[in-house]
Design a protein around this motif. Structure first.
Motif: not given
Ligand code: ADP
Length: 613
Positions: A580-582, A521-523, A537-539, A551-558, A517-519, A487-490
């Motif tokens: 891209g991000a891996v 903007p990366g991290l 979150t940056t969303k 998301g948009g909650l910033g919890l997904g990765l945590a 992995a996606d192509n 979902a983050n990659a999408l």
């Molecule tokens: P959320 O998706 O709610 O923002 P996540 O914890 O899943 O929370 O992600 C935190 C942040 O990590 C995102 O807001 C985004 O900036 C960055 N991020 C996560 N996955 C990717 C990705 N595949 N490419 C670029 N940025 C990413």
């Protein structure tokens, strides 16, 4: 602990510390004084024994001396009046006196008159003197050994008088007297380490290592005693002032703490060896064969001084300990406060996190329901049309077409069943216990659940996950992580025409690594260090379905990182070679059970959706 309570504790503890210090000081004083006194008593006792022994030895030397005169024929003849004073007798006594080192030797007749004396040729000779009133004569005349310290009436010379009866045929015919000087012994006392004095039976100091103490009295003297002394001239009219010894504390029958007043002005005396005023430990012992008492005065001021020093040390030490204790208690309180605060914050955060997770789940459910409605509407519409057509085909008798339609209907129903069963497996709560899982299944499930979004976004998915790659985890939770990453990659690929998503998995060195992995903007530099930070979150926050993102909650990765960590693995994010991000899920590798029947129902592959009609 609140400040007020802590202050109250300090307020309570301070008097306790002060009390403790006081108690320690007093105890220190008592113990130190006790120890000092015990040591002083020990040395004092030694000194006393030593001095008493030497004095007794000195006196014993003369003990039988007067009695030996009774063996002289000339002496007996003289005292009985059988013969006049032989010229040679006086000379004999003189020589004897010189040899013995005594003060004088003389013989008295039965009436107490001196009939022969060693000092016969001196102007102050005793000869002819009536000494019948002298106690040593009275004693000897009564048949006993007479012993008396006294001051001579003629020359005022102090000495020890030893008298013996002179007997002939059982009758006492006279008395022989030897007067011994004790000056010699006294002189040896001037080198002793502690003042020593000897009192006679009347409590009069007759010998002392401090000259000014001599002829003072230890006891207050009553009038009859004083008159008796005047009559017998025992101390030759010495006034016998009190020594000035004040008893302080009796420690034992023979040991007492006393205070000695300093010498009166003008007659200050320095012995140079020991103090002659202040506090002393007075120890006494009787001198055998005499009615005398010897007293050794050991200076005790040092002990008191030392005891005070030790008391102060003990008090300061215990106060210090008390303060340390207080600080420790304070510190512990502080730490406990901190711990409590941390716990509270953690609890609050956890609650907030739970709420947010819940909110996140609701959002996903919303999206899912929208997707699901869309997904089911198409086959339902097709079913409606197909069944309507079938009725018509049956009415027309076109059985082949009706059969074809019915088969199509069955296929559609199967596909819908597959969809709902997949949703059921997604919703099923996992036990969470790690077990060998073929990672392909959860990844397939994740892609299946996100298929709608994938299709809409036009992102090309490349799946390189072999069936036999397995990890030790829980399939539902791994699926959850995979959904998050995809979902983050999408999200990152949103709006791109050439979006590409690559999922790979392989086992190496006992670890199974799954990469998403996606192509996109990366991290960025800003995002990288905070990637797994909760609520980072940056969303923008999703607005009621306005947004497709997960998301948009910033919890997904945590949350995902937490899940992976629970299985003894790690989740990491980096930038790939093409920009891209891996994201890499690193889990303990596992061997799949050989027997396929042990694979649980939820591990079974789900059929992919047939293309919409
Ligand atoms: P959320 O998706 O709610 O923002 P996540 O914890 O899943 O929370 O992600 C935190 C942040 O990590 C995102 O807001 C985004 O900036 C960055 N991020 C996560 N996955 C990717 C990705 N595949 N490419 C670029 N940025 C990413």
């Amino acid at each position: 602990m609140p400040i007020a309570r802590r202050l109250r504790t300090i307020g309570l503890l301070l008097p306790v510390i002060a009390g403790l210090a006081l108690f320690a000081g007093l105890a220190g004083f008592r113990v130190s004084e006790g120890m000092g006194l015990a040591a002083l008593r020990e040395t004092g006792r030694h000194r006393l024994d030593l001095y008493a022994e030497s004095l007794e030895r000195e006196i014993d030397k003369y003990a039988y001396f007067p009695a030996t005169l009774g063996l002289e024929r000339d002496v007996l003849d003289l005292v009985t009046g059988r013969a006049p004073l032989a010229w040679g007798l006086n000379r004999y006594l003189e020589r004897l006196n010189e040899r013995a080192g005594t003060l004088s030797i003389y013989v008295l007749n039965r009436q107490g008159r001196v009939v022969a004396a060693s000092n016969w040729n001196r102007p102050d000779s005793f000869i002819g003197e009536d000494l019948s009133y002298r106690p040593y004569f009275i004693e000897a005349a009564a048949g006993r050994q007479g012993r008396l310290f006294g001051v001579g009436t003629t020359r005022g010379e102090a000495g020890y008088y030893l008298s013996s009866p002179l007997a002939e045929d059982g009758a006492i015919v006279g008395v022989a007297v030897v007067k011994v000087s004790l000056e010699q012994l006294e002189q040896s006392w001037s080198t002793v380490e502690a003042p020593v004095l000897v009192t006679d039976e009347n409590g009069v100091v007759i010998l002392a290592s401090v000259t000014s103490w001599k002829f003072t009295s230890l006891r207050a003297m009553d009038e009859p005693t004083r008159r008796h002394f005047e009559r017998t001239l025992q101390y030759n009219a010495h006034p016998l002032p009190p020594l000035g010894l004040t008893p302080l504390d009796r420690i034992a029958p023979d040991a007492e703490l006393v205070r000695l007043a300093g010498p009166a002005d003008g007659e200050a005396e320095t012995t140079g060896v020991f103090p002659v005023s202040g506090s002393f430990l007075a120890q006494t012992a009787p001198l055998h064969g005499t009615g005398w008492t010897m007293t050794v005065l050991s200076p005790a001021s040092d002990i008191t001084g030392m005891a005070w020093t030790r008391a102060a040390l003990a008090a300061v030490g215990s106060a210090f300990l008390g303060i340390l204790l207080l600080m420790w208690v304070q510190r512990r309180g502080h730490l406990r406060d901190l711990e409590r605060k941390v716990e509270e914050r953690t609890r609050n955060l956890r609650a907030a996190q739970d709420e947010l997770v819940h909110a996140g789940k609701l959002a996903v459910i919303g999206q899912l329901s929208a997707g699901l409605a869309h997904e089911l509407n198409q086959p339902l519409a097709a079913l409606r049309t197909l069944s309507g057509n079938t009725v018509k085909f049956l009415q027309r008798g076109n059985l082949d077409a009706a059969q074809g339609n019915l088969e199509r209907i069955a296929q559609l129903v199967d596909a819908m069943g597959a969809l709902t069963s997949q949703l059921k497996s997604f919703a099923r709560k996992s036990s969470g216990a790690p077990r060998p899982v073929a990672v392909r299944r959860p990844i397939d499930n994740a892609l299946f659940l996100l298929e709608q979004r994938l299709r809409r976004s036009g992102v090309a998915v490349q799946l390189e996950v072999p069936e036999d790659v397995a990890a030790l985890c829980d399939p539902n939770r791994l699926e959850q992580v995979a959904i998050n990453l995809v979902a983050n990659a999408l999200d990152a690929l949103a709006g791109r025409k050439d979006g590409r998503l690559t999922l790979t998995a392989r086992t190496e060195d006992g670890r199974t690594r799954i990469q998403v992995a996606d192509n996109g903007p990366g991290l960025s530099e800003e995002v990288l260090p905070r990637l797994f930070e909760p609520f980072f979150t940056t969303k923008e926050t999703a607005k009621d379905g306005n947004r497709e993102g997960s998301g948009g909650l910033g919890l997904g990765l945590a949350i995902s990182a937490g899940i992976v960590r629970d299985f003894g693995g790690t989740l990491s994010g980096a930038n790939g070679a093409d920009g891209g991000a891996v994201f890499t899920i690193d889990l303990p590798a596992a061997a799949l059970p050989a027997d396929p029947t042990t694979i649980l129902a939820e591990d079974l592959a789900c059929p992919t959706l047939p293309p919409p009609p």
